[in-house]
Design a protein around this motif. Structure first.
Motif, short mmCIF file in Angstrom:
data_model
loop_
_atom_site.label_atom_id
_atom_site.label_comp_id
_atom_site.label_asym_id
_atom_site.label_seq_id
_atom_site.Cartn_x
_atom_site.Cartn_y
_atom_site.Cartn_z
N ASP A 251 0.85 -1.19 0.00
CA ASP A 251 0.00 0.00 0.00
C ASP A 251 0.88 1.24 0.00
O ASP A 251 1.20 1.78 1.05
CB ASP A 251 -0.93 -0.02 1.21
CG ASP A 251 -1.91 1.15 1.23
OD1 ASP A 251 -1.92 1.92 0.26
OD2 ASP A 251 -2.65 1.29 2.21
N TRP A 252 1.29 1.65 -1.20
CA TRP A 252 2.18 2.82 -1.24
C TRP A 252 1.41 4.14 -1.20
O TRP A 252 2.02 5.21 -1.32
CB TRP A 252 3.13 2.76 -2.43
CG TRP A 252 2.53 2.51 -3.79
CD1 TRP A 252 2.46 1.31 -4.44
CD2 TRP A 252 1.97 3.48 -4.68
NE1 TRP A 252 1.89 1.47 -5.68
CE2 TRP A 252 1.58 2.78 -5.86
CE3 TRP A 252 1.77 4.86 -4.62
CZ2 TRP A 252 0.99 3.42 -6.95
CZ3 TRP A 252 1.17 5.50 -5.69
CH2 TRP A 252 0.79 4.79 -6.84
N SER A 253 0.12 4.09 -0.97
CA SER A 253 -0.60 5.31 -0.65
C SER A 253 -0.30 5.77 0.77
O SER A 253 -0.56 6.92 1.12
CB SER A 253 -2.12 5.10 -0.79
OG SER A 253 -2.52 5.20 -2.13
N ASN A 254 0.24 4.86 1.60
CA ASN A 254 0.53 5.18 2.99
C ASN A 254 2.00 5.24 3.33
O ASN A 254 2.37 5.82 4.37
CB ASN A 254 -0.13 4.15 3.91
CG ASN A 254 -1.62 4.36 4.08
OD1 ASN A 254 -2.40 3.46 3.85
ND2 ASN A 254 -2.01 5.56 4.47
N GLU A 255 2.85 4.67 2.50
CA GLU A 255 4.27 4.57 2.89
C GLU A 255 5.10 4.18 1.68
O GLU A 255 4.60 3.63 0.70
CB GLU A 255 4.43 3.52 3.99
CG GLU A 255 3.86 2.16 3.61
CD GLU A 255 3.43 1.33 4.81
OE1 GLU A 255 3.55 1.84 5.94
OE2 GLU A 255 2.97 0.20 4.62
N GLY A 256 6.40 4.45 1.75
CA GLY A 256 7.31 4.02 0.71
C GLY A 256 7.00 4.64 -0.64
O GLY A 256 6.45 5.74 -0.75
N ARG A 257 7.37 3.90 -1.71
CA ARG A 257 7.20 4.40 -3.08
C ARG A 257 6.52 3.32 -3.93
O ARG A 257 6.72 2.13 -3.73
CB ARG A 257 8.55 4.73 -3.71
CG ARG A 257 9.45 5.64 -2.92
CD ARG A 257 10.69 5.95 -3.73
NE ARG A 257 11.81 6.40 -2.92
CZ ARG A 257 13.03 6.57 -3.38
NH1 ARG A 257 13.31 6.32 -4.66
NH2 ARG A 257 14.00 6.99 -2.58
N GLY A 258 5.76 3.78 -4.90
CA GLY A 258 5.16 2.87 -5.87
C GLY A 258 5.89 2.88 -7.19
O GLY A 258 6.71 3.76 -7.47
N GLY A 259 5.63 1.86 -8.00
CA GLY A 259 6.19 1.81 -9.35
C GLY A 259 7.68 1.57 -9.40
O GLY A 259 8.35 1.98 -10.36
#
Length: 743
Positions: free
Chosen positions: A373-381
């Protein structure tokens, strides 16, 4: 339990009191209990606010003032005399919060004899996921108790002392809480003490009894004020010739930097730890740019504890937060900007028990591992980040999930996050491969530069004259088409979305025009890309002169001072004086946007102090302070750094540095590092009314990943010509500036 100027849904404001001088006809059930119907105005001229104190009078004549300790607030209610003054004042304690986010199973218990109220309620975070529980303990003093009990919906009962209440099915929490009624109306008022805990009501009661044991309002207020004086004490200014308004503006900005994040150590029910726990990092996208770097100067012990808290959160929850409030994970707005905060503290020498190896482990995880769930933490893609070198528009991302927008702003922020990780790796030593890898990824911003992109005004269609902007790009390498001025300050479409909605654009809270300057680690490379320093300055001028940027939002902050990188530090000084005090003043409309946990306050404070940070780097950009001198005593070393203006002009016509000395030696660099504060150096700036050659040579410019090219070491243009262009731009902007023009 207070967040400052965060915007959006209001937050906190839990377990509010509401006072009545008496119930009509002395009938308990003729008082109005639901807060939508009981609300009344306050007397506008009654508001008083100082650090640690607030007061107002309601239109009913009830006067309230309040002060605070760490976990406990103390209220004093004075009730107007009615008739023969035999009325029974009544206080409600409401189980809901400011945002009406209360969920099911709120409780309250009222002690019939002492009047003590205890209980709890579950709430939603204002900008995050999950829910949280708060507990309270309230006591009263100043008058004898006539009766007490609970209220629910529009009725109350002194026969019932306990309540458990649901939220209801109608998207609004049912009214409910406790009441206490007194036998008399004492002239000195009724005192209400309430403490809050995230652990238990028992802990809240213990805090109340230890922090404000005797209900002494004056001593509690003095202790709060003394605490603020101690926090603000390191910075002092010369007030000679300076308006009171500017002085208040400056110190109010400093004050607001210290409201959030909040020290919740000992109040974290989620894990047991000997490390500090801070909450209301709300949000790091807002605060990493100047607020937290400012605390590195003013409150290094505090920011050190905050960094330890961020790392401890990583240890127990698996990720550094990018936003966090009320024990909940907040929403990520762009990059993993805790990476910038950790790097900023690391390169500026903070120690104080920080486990920097664990901190480095945390930032590397942000860069290498995609969370579900990169809406809350870390990075997406991250797969495409590593393989393509950018975040694609309409990315195919099956490993983690978040709102699939903001591909341009995320690419730019990820690039700078990796730049910061490289700085940290270099400082730790023995990580040469990591340095090379993250320096390489920090240049990924170049992959979204569309050299043929033009920009036309959205009203009238005139060509801005500039070509080449960052732009979204699909996985197959073809370009997306977002107008560079969408979501800018001059976008005529108020419904355009550049936020976290799934209909949003490829930038967050700003335009491609503004994000075109967000390459903090490689300004030299960006300047070259835009055609050299003269072309860069021309483009930066257009951003400001045509009101494209919005100084009420954080991406604008660094653009005010980026002239330094083009060898024009005088223009940074000019822009700083343009925005302050026109848009920032101690008036009711004295902020151009949400304060965002002190972000706006730190912009004001650091601009007026004359040293603005490029966060994540050991760099402060020098402009003349708004005062004849500023002194900053380091809480770490006890040494005092001084910035002094020679030829100081309180009319601010003489704001251009002609020459400078550092500890008595000539100093030509237009930036300075953090040792200025810790070693207590003295920077003396000689000012004049015209732009000079100070700070304009290549060797005087701030560090950058790429080499500076295209500089000839001379000043381009004159201040007089600059003012003419600027005044023309102001005329185009129109009355919007006049609304803010205080002085």
């Amino acid at each position: 339990m207070h967040d400052s100027g965060t915007g959006g849904s209001p937050s906190l404001g839990n377990f509010a009191f509401f006072p009545y001088a008496s119930c009509p006809g002395d009938d308990l059930n003729r008082c109005v209990y639901p807060k939508k119907t009981r609300k009344i105005p306050y007397q506008a001229d009654s508001v008083k606010s100082t650090p640690g104190y607030f007061a107002l009078t309601l239109s009913s004549g009830v006067a309230a003032d309040m002060t605070t300790a760490q976990h406990t607030s103390l209220f004093r209610f004075r009730f107007p005399a009615i008739g023969n003054n035999t009325q029974s004042p009544l206080l409600l304690l409401d189980l809901t919060d400011l945002a009406d986010s209360r969920q099911d199973n709120a409780t309250i218990s009222v002690d019939a004899k002492t009047g003590r109220m205890t209980g709890s309620a579950r709430f939603l975070p204002s900008f995050g996921s999950g829910n949280w529980v708060a507990f309270f303990c309230a006591d009263f003093k100043g008058a004898d108790i006539r009766d007490n009990g609970i209220f629910v919906n529009s009725r109350a009962s002194s026969d019932v002392k306990d309540l458990r209440i649901s939220r209801s099915i109608n998207n609004y929490p049912l009214p409910g809480g406790g009441f206490i009624r007194f036998t008399s109306n004492p002239i000195e008022g009724v005192l209400a003490r309430i403490a809050v805990s995230l652990i238990s009501s028992e802990q809240a009661c213990n805090s109340a009894e230890s922090e404000i044991p005797d209900f002494d309002f004056a001593s509690t207020q003095k202790a709060a004020e003394d605490s603020w004086r101690e926090k603000l004490k390191p910075i002092s200014i010369s007030t000679t010739g300076v308006s009171k308004s500017l002085i208040t503006n400056f110190y109010s900005g400093i004050y607001r930097t210290m409201v959030n994040p909040q020290n919740y150590t000992g109040e974290n029910p989620k894990w047991s730890s000997t490390e500090p726990y801070f909450d209301s990092f709300y949000c790091l996208w807002d605060s990493f740019r100047s607020q937290l770097p400012f605390l590195t100067i003013l409150d290094p012990n505090g920011i050190t504890q905050m960094i330890r808290s961020l790392i401890d959160t990583y240890k127990h929850e698996g990720w550094l937060p990018d936003c966090r409030m009320s024990l909940c994970k907040g929403f990520t707005q762009g990059g993993s900007n805790a990476d910038v905060i950790l790097t900023d503290g690391f390169i500026k020498g903070l120690t104080g028990g920080v486990d920097w190896d664990k901190g480095y482990e945390a930032v590397v995880k942000d860069a290498e591992v995609e969370p579900y769930d990169w809406s809350n933490e870390g990075r997406g893609g991250l797969d495409n980040w590593k393989s393509l070198g950018y975040i694609p528009t309409q990315d195919f991302d099956h490993k983690g999930f978040g709102t699939m927008t903001r591909s341009v702003s995320r690419t730019l922020e990820y690039a700078y996050n990796d730049f910061c990780i490289a700085q940290m790796a270099k400082g730790l030593g023995g990580k040469e491969n990591d340095v090379e890898k993250y320096v390489g990824r920090s240049s990924n911003w170049r992959n979204l530069y569309f050299k043929d992109q033009k920009s036309f005004l959205l009203t009238g269609g005139a060509d801005t004259g500039f070509t080449g902007f960052f732009q979204g790009k699909f996985m197959n390498g073809t370009w997306f088409t977002q107008d560079p001025l969408w979501c800018s300050n001059i976008d005529p479409n108020p419904n355009r979305v550049c936020s976290l909605q799934n209909t949003g654009q490829e930038t967050f809270e700003s335009s491609l025009w503004e994000y075109g300057f967000y390459v903090p680690g490689d300004q030299a490379g960006l300047i070259s890309l835009y055609g050299g320093p003269s072309a860069f300055v021309k483009r930066l001028d257009y951003l400001h002169d045509f009101n494209i940027t919005y100084i009420g939002n954080e991406p604008s902050f660094l653009t005010v001072f980026q002239y330094h990188y083009a060898g024009r530090p005088a223009l940074s000084a000019l822009r700083s004086h343009f925005y302050i005090p026109r848009f920032f003043a101690p008036t009711h409309d004295g902020l151009p946007g949400n304060d965002d946990s002190g972000a706006m306050g730190s912009f004001v404070a650091m601009s007026m102090m004359g040293l603005f940070p490029n966060p994540g780097q050991n760099v402060y950009l020098i402009t003349p302070p708004f005062f004849e001198s500023v002194s900053i005593k380091s809480p770490l070393t006890g040494k005092t750094a001084i910035i002094r203006n020679v030829n100081y002009d309180p009319t601010y016509q003489t704001i251009y540095i002609q020459s400078a000395t550092l500890n008595g030696e000539p100093y030509t660099k237009n930036w300075i590092d953090h040792s200025f504060f810790t070693e207590g150096k003295e920077l003396v700036l000689t000012l004049g009314r015209n732009e000079s050659s100070w700070g304009t040579k290549v060797e005087d410019l701030p560090p950058s990943l790429s080499e500076y090219v295209g500089f000839n070491g001379t000043v381009n243009g004159t201040v007089v010509a600059k003012f003419r262009r600027w005044e023309a731009g102001r005329a185009r902007i129109g009355s919007a500036l006049g609304h803010h023009n205080e002085e």
